[in-house]
Design an enzyme around this catalytic site. Structure first.
Site, short mmCIF file in Angstrom:
data_model
loop_
_atom_site.label_atom_id
_atom_site.label_comp_id
_atom_site.label_asym_id
_atom_site.label_seq_id
_atom_site.Cartn_x
_atom_site.Cartn_y
_atom_site.Cartn_z
CG HIS A 1 -8.40 5.67 -10.12
ND1 HIS A 1 -7.91 4.45 -10.51
CD2 HIS A 1 -7.77 6.59 -10.91
CE1 HIS A 1 -7.04 4.60 -11.49
NE2 HIS A 1 -6.93 5.89 -11.74
CG ASP B 1 -10.07 2.26 -9.36
OD1 ASP B 1 -10.71 2.73 -10.32
OD2 ASP B 1 -8.82 2.26 -9.31
CB SER C 1 -3.77 6.48 -12.52
OG SER C 1 -4.66 6.16 -13.58
#
Length: 510
Positions: free
Chosen positions: A479, A429, A168
């Site tokens: 994710h 995601d 991320s």
């Protein structure tokens, strides 16, 4: 023999900002802080960092928290350093996760450091807007560089090579560290990294709609769309607003001036956004209970026995509240702004810091402005309002900051200029929309077709690695899924991607 040192930037969190932080995300911030306070402080280690890494005459310093584990270490092995993202560094990562599985394979010494201004790493006396000027990705990257230099000297690591990992936001940091400090960072392995800064991130909910359809049902997104429209209709009358307060278990009545309307709509959509973003991942080792899946959401939204679409939406909200242990939904935008404007460390659980970074660097406001997604009611104008109120950052300055970030790091084009970098993205995601994705790679076999030639070139003696990120697009995952501990329930695509990422690492180490 060459021994490599690896820096791992992990901690893939759910706090990535929407138009503002929903109550679900704020509650999770609070849970993270509560868990941090329960941790054994004797495992905390500290390194001195400069407050401002870019002014040579500013001698102010602060203490950054880090952790160390040597269970897998051997004198000829590499060193892993995990660097946290936008939240407290959780020491559970010192014994869990895919990076630990790789550490066991290569006999690595493991470190983890915490991002400045998060967790216990407090560079300043509070988080006032003037002090938050020292919170940026550039400062964080310089902290990483300083950590590498200092740990190399302290532990006599000599000329060992460093490789960065992350997921991320910290996945973007990993790639940017390779870009900005190539003399220190030998390579990078990244997951779900948002590389393209963007003010109005309409693509987030567009991907979410596609994911609801492919992983849930063909009617799910349409039912959510009708539910959101019904909420908007009820907001137009006093009687309707009372119905909403009761149906959605609001902590108090909605404000008469309409200031809560967008925050309510975003918070309700946030229940769905969170599920899509982390659908069926394996992050429960960090703490917390069972999470809803996309199939759960769509099962509720398609269940006509519950009532109309808004009643189903209310049922989904109640289920989310119950699972998080919350008695009610706080939809007060005024209260949210008060919380976000509180500058004390006791109140600054992380949300104020991360939203500041979106206002001062990245944007990424997940608005309902696109017609190709299910929700209504939370547009860009309201998203930018929090920047002005909480930090004094105007809409124009947000636009300029986002432009500067892309100029500084190159946006997606960084993928074409760096070498020895891998990047995973999950197909469901929403953050993949601002990452770098090669979507024609749909299967492990197709991944290997691209992977093989690159690896064969890297095996050649004295052959320089070709520039460009090696991408892994895993269509049925979300994710940062690749970062979590392996599970027997992982899909074939994810299992193969983990093997391929480790293969790339082993070739770099060879």
């Amino acid at each position: 023999m060459k021994v490599l040192v690896l820096v791992v930037l992990v901690t893939c969190l759910a706090w990535d900002s929407g138009y503002c932080l929903s109550q679900l995300r704020l509650r999770r911030f609070k849970l993270e802080m509560e868990e941090m306070r329960k941790q054994d402080p004797t495992s905390d280690l500290w390194i001195e960092q400069r407050l401002d890494n870019f002014h040579s005459t500013d001698y102010r310093t602060w203490q950054q928290r880090y952790f160390m584990a040597n269970e897998y270490d051997s004198p000829s092995g590499p060193v892993f350093l995990q660097i946290g993202g936008e939240g407290p560094a959780n020491p559970i990562w010192m014994s869990e996760g895919h990076w630990i599985e790789m550490a066991q394979t290569v006999n690595a010494l493991c470190f983890m450091i915490e991002h400045r201004f998060y967790g216990k790493s407090h560079p300043t006396e509070d988080v006032s807007s003037s002090n938050l000027s020292y919170l940026s990705s550039e400062q964080a990257l310089a902290d990483i560089a300083n950590f590498i230099v200092n740990m190399t000297e302290k532990h006599n690591l000599g000329n060992r090579k460093w490789i960065v990992f992350g997921g991320s936001y910290s996945g973007a940091l990993a790639i940017w560290a390779r870009l900005k400090y190539p003399h220190l960072v030998f390579g990078a392995e990244s997951a779900s990294a948002p590389l393209h800064a963007l003010v109005d991130f309409t693509g987030y909910l567009e991907v979410a709609q596609d994911s609801l359809t492919t992983m849930g049902s063909g009617t799910c997104a349409d039912n959510l769309s009708r539910a959101s429209a019904l909420v908007a209709s009820h907001l137009k009358s006093d009687a309707g607003r009372k119905v909403l307060a009761s149906s959605f278990r609001l902590c108090k009545a909605l404000s008469d001036d309409g200031s809560d309307d967008s925050y309510l709509q975003e918070s309700l959509a946030g229940n769905v956004m969170d599920v899509v973003q982390y659908n069926r991942d394996n992050r429960h080792f960090e703490g917390g209970g069972k999470s809803l899946t996309i199939k759960d959401v769509c099962r509720i939204m398609d269940d006509v026995t519950i009532g109309d679409e808004m009643k189903r939406y209310a049922e989904l909200n109640s289920r989310t509240l119950d699972m998080s242990g919350s008695p009610c939904l706080d939809a007060s935008y005024e209260k949210y702004l008060e919380d976000m404007s509180n500058t004390s460390w006791t109140s600054a659980i992380g949300g104020r810091q991360w939203v500041y970074q979106t206002c001062s660097e990245f944007g990424w406001y997940q608005t309902s402005d696109s017609p190709h997604q299910p929700f209504v009611g939370f547009g860009l104008k309201h998203a930018l309002h929090q920047c002005q109120v909480a930090y004094g950052i105007s809409q124009e300055h947000v636009q300029e900051a986002v432009k500067r970030s892309n100029e500084n790091y190159g946006g997606r084009s960084v993928a074409e200029v760096v070498s020895r970098v891998t990047l995973y993205n999950g197909g469901i995601d929403p953050w993949s929309n601002v990452s770098y994705v090669v979507r024609d790679l749909q299967s492990p076999r197709e991944q290997q077709i691209r992977f093989g030639p690159i690896l064969s070139m890297q095996k050649k003696v004295n052959r320089k690695e070709p520039p460009g990120i090696l991408t892994f697009f895993v269509p049925d995952t979300a994710h940062c899924a690749i970062m979590y501990p392996s599970s027997q329930n992982d899909s074939l695509f994810l299992k193969e991607a983990r093997k391929d990422v480790q293969t790339a690492l082993l070739i770099w180490l060879a």
